[in-house]
Design an enzyme around this catalytic site. Structure first.
Site: not given
Length: 220
Positions: A14, A16
């Site tokens: 991922d 963020d």
């Protein structure tokens, strides 16, 4: 005799909160924007309940909860506000460059799979000095955005799309996520999933908890 485990060939991150330390800033922009609508929200509430989600869903849920209409220009305004915060304060997650460099030296494929748009991924990774690990001249860019295929976490289809594009199988990959939403997507895709637990939350069943990104190097 037990069949040997399939060798891991790729790590899917991922973005963020996992590679770039953006969750506080993303939710600060959200708080500021709703304050301009006359709605007071706490950062703790936003981070706990809304991080990792689809932006349009977040705005819809918050507007519904606070009995206001969603402004037509909400996303343009939010992205501009967030870009300014990123330019002023965005930093990489502690140890991100070291982890990526060591994984690269192990000849693992590295990819980013995000609910954010391509422009946001590219800006934040470039700003934090990490884009080189996912975009080079040796192979196609390995940045997978939910906006490009209209597949948003927690739907596992986004991860399955990325894994297929890499020419791999779920058993040949691991996923690193910092939100329950992302962990849910990884586990549902049938992929070994690490939960980077910044907020001392319960670790979702089936995930492997790590407290800092560098823990990944010994946990793989």
């Amino acid at each position: 005799m037990q069949e040997p485990a399939r060798r891991i060939r790729a790590v899917l991150f991922d973005n963020d909160g996992t590679l770039v330390d953006s969750e506080y800033l993303c939710n600060l922009a959200l708080q500021q924007q709703f304050n301009s609508y006359g709605v007071d929200l706490t950062l703790d509430e936003l981070i706990k309940h809304y991080r990792g989600g689809k932006l349009s869903d977040i705005f819809s849920r918050l507007c519904l909860a606070h009995h206001i209409s969603r402004p037509a220009n909400y996303e343009t305004e939010y992205r501009a506000r967030l870009q300014q915060l990123f330019a002023e304060a965005l930093q990489p997650i502690a140890g991100a460059a070291l982890v990526l460099e060591q994984l690269k030296q192990q000849r693992l494929q590295l990819a980013v799979v995000s609910n954010g748009p391509q422009s946001k991924m590219r800006f934040t990774l470039q700003h934090c000095g990490l884009l080189q690990y996912f975009c080079d001249n040796t192979m196609p860019d390995r940045l997978f955005s939910a906006y490009d295929c209209n597949l948003f976490k927690p739907d596992p289809a986004l991860y399955l799309h990325a894994i297929k594009a890499l020419g791999l199988k779920p058993a040949e990959c691991v996923i690193v996520e910092d939100s329950p939403t992302g962990v849910q997507a990884g586990l549902a895709a049938g992929v070994k999933t690490f939960f980077l637990n910044h907020y001392a939350e319960p670790c979702p069943a089936g995930a492997i908890e790590i407290k800092q990104l560098s823990d990944l190097l010994t946990a793989l």
